[in-house]
Design a protein around this motif. Sequence first.
Motif, mmCIF file in Angstrom:
data_model
loop_
_atom_site.group_PDB
_atom_site.id
_atom_site.type_symbol
_atom_site.label_atom_id
_atom_site.label_comp_id
_atom_site.label_asym_id
_atom_site.label_seq_id
_atom_site.Cartn_x
_atom_site.Cartn_y
_atom_site.Cartn_z
ATOM 1 N N GLY A 1 51.758 31.010 47.448
ATOM 2 C CA GLY A 1 51.079 32.304 47.587
ATOM 3 C C GLY A 1 50.787 32.935 46.239
ATOM 4 N N ILE A 2 51.738 32.857 45.325
ATOM 5 C CA ILE A 2 51.521 33.410 43.974
ATOM 6 C C ILE A 2 50.399 32.646 43.279
ATOM 7 N N ALA A 3 50.376 31.328 43.433
ATOM 8 C CA ALA A 3 49.326 30.517 42.805
ATOM 9 C C ALA A 3 47.954 30.864 43.359
ATOM 10 N N VAL A 4 47.860 31.039 44.679
ATOM 11 C CA VAL A 4 46.579 31.391 45.300
ATOM 12 C C VAL A 4 46.128 32.771 44.826
ATOM 13 N N ALA A 5 47.042 33.731 44.796
ATOM 14 C CA ALA A 5 46.692 35.086 44.351
ATOM 15 C C ALA A 5 46.249 35.082 42.893
ATOM 16 N N THR A 6 46.940 34.330 42.065
ATOM 17 C CA THR A 6 46.568 34.239 40.648
ATOM 18 C C THR A 6 45.188 33.612 40.501
ATOM 19 N N GLY A 7 44.912 32.559 41.245
ATOM 20 C CA GLY A 7 43.599 31.927 41.202
ATOM 21 C C GLY A 7 42.500 32.872 41.646
ATOM 22 N N PHE A 8 42.769 33.656 42.686
ATOM 23 C CA PHE A 8 41.789 34.629 43.174
ATOM 24 C C PHE A 8 41.493 35.679 42.102
#
Length: 122
Positions: free
Chosen positions: A107-114
Amino acid sequence: MMTTLSQEKSAAEGVARNRDAEPPFMGGCPERKKKMSEPLSPKDDPHEEIAYLKGRVEALMKEQVAPAVGAMAGQAEAIARSARNQVEECRDRVVSYTTEKPLTALGIAVATGFVLAHLCRR
């Protein structure tokens, strides 16, 4: 802006005083003053003068520059070692966190990518 003759005269005297003043790099060091007041070279021949000055530069390099560079290299190595240790600690924490909580890490990786994609579009 009009200046009076006395103002111009005092300004000129100030410039003359500053020109005769000791350069700031002297720093009040009597040893350095003595060295700087010595004649550069007793030679009259330009080739001998160049050889003499070359010898003085080499001596200064050995006496002052080389030790300073050595000390700075030691400090740089210590700083690099410290930075390497800190990076390794952070990496170990990230790996352990990812292993313990894989969905949260995802989830942190997806949010950072967004967020990064949104910032890059601007």
